[in-house]
Motif scaffolding. Sequence first.
Motif, PDB file in Angstrom:
ATOM      1  N   THR A   1      10.045  12.445 -19.721  1.00 56.25           N
ATOM      2  CA  THR A   1       9.172  11.555 -20.506  1.00 56.25           C
ATOM      3  C   THR A   1       7.761  11.456 -19.949  1.00 56.25           C
ATOM      4  N   GLY A   2       7.579  11.761 -18.673  1.00 57.76           N
ATOM      5  CA  GLY A   2       6.267  11.715 -18.069  1.00 57.76           C
ATOM      6  C   GLY A   2       5.924  10.363 -17.479  1.00 57.76           C
ATOM      7  N   ALA A   3       4.768  10.326 -16.857  1.00 60.41           N
ATOM      8  CA  ALA A   3       4.192   9.124 -16.270  1.00 60.41           C
ATOM      9  C   ALA A   3       2.693   9.234 -16.507  1.00 60.41           C
ATOM     10  N   PHE A   4       2.080   8.167 -16.979  1.00 52.92           N
ATOM     11  CA  PHE A   4       0.705   8.261 -17.463  1.00 52.92           C
ATOM     12  C   PHE A   4      -0.169   7.134 -16.917  1.00 52.92           C
ATOM     13  N   PRO A   5      -1.493   7.347 -16.894  1.00 51.16           N
ATOM     14  CA  PRO A   5      -2.400   6.299 -16.433  1.00 51.16           C
ATOM     15  C   PRO A   5      -2.136   4.980 -17.158  1.00 51.16           C
TER      16      PRO A   5
ATOM     17  N   TYR B   1      12.259  19.488  -9.076  1.00 48.82           N
ATOM     18  CA  TYR B   1      11.347  18.817 -10.005  1.00 48.82           C
ATOM     19  C   TYR B   1      10.842  17.545  -9.348  1.00 48.82           C
ATOM     20  N   ALA B   2       9.597  17.202  -9.642  1.00 48.56           N
ATOM     21  CA  ALA B   2       9.021  16.026  -8.995  1.00 48.56           C
ATOM     22  C   ALA B   2       8.067  15.292  -9.930  1.00 48.56           C
ATOM     23  N   VAL B   3       7.904  14.022  -9.601  1.00 50.24           N
ATOM     24  CA  VAL B   3       6.861  13.180 -10.182  1.00 50.24           C
ATOM     25  C   VAL B   3       6.148  12.547  -8.998  1.00 50.24           C
ATOM     26  N   VAL B   4       4.828  12.649  -8.977  1.00 51.35           N
ATOM     27  CA  VAL B   4       4.010  12.011  -7.956  1.00 51.35           C
ATOM     28  C   VAL B   4       2.924  11.252  -8.702  1.00 51.35           C
TER      29      VAL B   4
ATOM     30  N   HIS C   1       0.861  -1.184   0.000  1.00 52.61           N
ATOM     31  CA  HIS C   1       0.000   0.000   0.000  1.00 52.61           C
ATOM     32  C   HIS C   1       0.893   1.227   0.000  1.00 52.61           C
ATOM     33  N   LEU C   2       1.650   1.369  -1.078  1.00 54.41           N
ATOM     34  CA  LEU C   2       2.519   2.529  -1.199  1.00 54.41           C
ATOM     35  C   LEU C   2       1.691   3.768  -1.482  1.00 54.41           C
ATOM     36  N   ALA C   3       0.617   3.575  -2.233  1.00 52.91           N
ATOM     37  CA  ALA C   3      -0.310   4.627  -2.637  1.00 52.91           C
ATOM     38  C   ALA C   3       0.279   5.557  -3.694  1.00 52.91           C
ATOM     39  N   TYR C   4       1.567   5.874  -3.578  1.00 56.52           N
ATOM     40  CA  TYR C   4       2.208   6.789  -4.523  1.00 56.52           C
ATOM     41  C   TYR C   4       3.601   6.306  -4.892  1.00 56.52           C
ATOM     42  N   ALA C   5       3.960   6.504  -6.140  1.00 55.46           N
ATOM     43  CA  ALA C   5       5.357   6.440  -6.574  1.00 55.46           C
ATOM     44  C   ALA C   5       5.820   7.887  -6.587  1.00 55.46           C
ATOM     45  N   LEU C   6       7.053   8.128  -6.196  1.00 54.66           N
ATOM     46  CA  LEU C   6       7.494   9.486  -5.942  1.00 54.66           C
ATOM     47  C   LEU C   6       8.950   9.666  -6.336  1.00 54.66           C
ATOM     48  N   GLU C   7       9.243  10.811  -6.909  1.00 56.75           N
ATOM     49  CA  GLU C   7      10.628  11.204  -7.119  1.00 56.75           C
ATOM     50  C   GLU C   7      10.729  12.715  -7.002  1.00 56.75           C
ATOM     51  N   THR C   8      11.751  13.175  -6.292  1.00 57.05           N
ATOM     52  CA  THR C   8      12.080  14.599  -6.251  1.00 57.05           C
ATOM     53  C   THR C   8      13.553  14.728  -6.613  1.00 57.05           C
TER      54      THR C   8
ATOM     55  N   VAL D   1      13.331  -7.038  -6.507  1.00 58.70           N
ATOM     56  CA  VAL D   1      12.033  -6.615  -7.038  1.00 58.70           C
ATOM     57  C   VAL D   1      10.959  -7.311  -6.214  1.00 58.70           C
ATOM     58  N   VAL D   2      10.026  -6.536  -5.648  1.00 65.92           N
ATOM     59  CA  VAL D   2       9.059  -7.108  -4.711  1.00 65.92           C
ATOM     60  C   VAL D   2       7.606  -6.837  -5.070  1.00 65.92           C
ATOM     61  N   GLY D   3       7.331  -5.904  -5.969  1.00 68.20           N
ATOM     62  CA  GLY D   3       5.939  -5.571  -6.237  1.00 68.20           C
ATOM     63  C   GLY D   3       5.735  -4.936  -7.592  1.00 68.20           C
ATOM     64  N   LYS D   4       4.469  -4.693  -7.855  1.00 66.44           N
ATOM     65  CA  LYS D   4       4.071  -4.140  -9.145  1.00 66.44           C
ATOM     66  C   LYS D   4       2.760  -3.384  -8.935  1.00 66.44           C
ATOM     67  N   ALA D   5       2.575  -2.318  -9.695  1.00 62.23           N
ATOM     68  CA  ALA D   5       1.339  -1.522  -9.611  1.00 62.23           C
ATOM     69  C   ALA D   5       1.121  -0.844 -10.955  1.00 62.23           C
ATOM     70  N   ARG D   6       0.012  -0.141 -11.056  1.00 61.04           N
ATOM     71  CA  ARG D   6      -0.278   0.669 -12.235  1.00 61.04           C
ATOM     72  C   ARG D   6      -0.530   2.097 -11.780  1.00 61.04           C
ATOM     73  N   ILE D   7      -0.216   3.029 -12.650  1.00 58.90           N
ATOM     74  CA  ILE D   7      -0.457   4.434 -12.332  1.00 58.90           C
ATOM     75  C   ILE D   7      -1.929   4.762 -12.591  1.00 58.90           C
ATOM     76  N   GLN D   8      -2.552   5.380 -11.605  1.00 58.20           N
ATOM     77  CA  GLN D   8      -3.931   5.871 -11.737  1.00 58.20           C
ATOM     78  C   GLN D   8      -3.913   7.247 -12.394  1.00 58.20           C
ATOM     79  N   ILE D   9      -3.109   8.129 -11.816  1.00 54.61           N
ATOM     80  CA  ILE D   9      -2.955   9.492 -12.311  1.00 54.61           C
ATOM     81  C   ILE D   9      -1.595   9.993 -11.830  1.00 54.61           C
ATOM     82  N   ALA D  10      -0.979  10.879 -12.586  1.00 52.20           N
ATOM     83  CA  ALA D  10       0.353  11.363 -12.202  1.00 52.20           C
ATOM     84  C   ALA D  10       0.442  12.873 -12.382  1.00 52.20           C
TER      85      ALA D  10
END
Length: 159
Positions: free
Chosen positions: A38-42, A99-102, A21-28, A55-64
């Motif tokens: 390049t962006g991150a997309f649904p 700069y960030a990606v959330v 339950h990370l809820a978010y992928a994040l980079e600053t 490597v322990v998990g996998k998810a999909r982006i809902q919105i970024a």
Amino acid sequence: MAEHVQIRKLEHLTGTSKAPHLAYALETRASRGPAQKTGAFPDDVVWIKLHGGLVVGKARIQIAWVGEYSALNEIRQRTAGSPIYDLNDLWAGRPKVGYAVVAELRNEQWVEPHWAGPRTYGYEWVVLDDKKRDSWLEEKPPPKGGDDLLRSFIAWRDR
């Protein structure tokens, strides 16, 4: 659809034995990185990897959200209500401006833990292109001392 690798420390994982339950992928970053360019997309896939190469998990982006920030708290507020919001050491030492990606995650799941990719070299987010995909996701033997990280992850996940 692109693929990404989100790299976290074991102590920054959140969730249960059933699912992360990370809820978010994040980079600053202080300067623009590949995810900002390049962006991150649904529906993009995000692989969850621990520092050390497991490597322990996998998810999909809902919105970024991808952009610049003038105060780190602007980025932290985007994660309000999630488990990572309260992980003070996850926020410590990050650039005050930059700069960030959330990316909000969905369909989070554990995968069979396996070793893959190169050393993380302090990266937090890697965008996988055709050339990088195999080198970052292809299974490989555990590194020297890697059994400790695997045991620690399994103990954490199954607590």
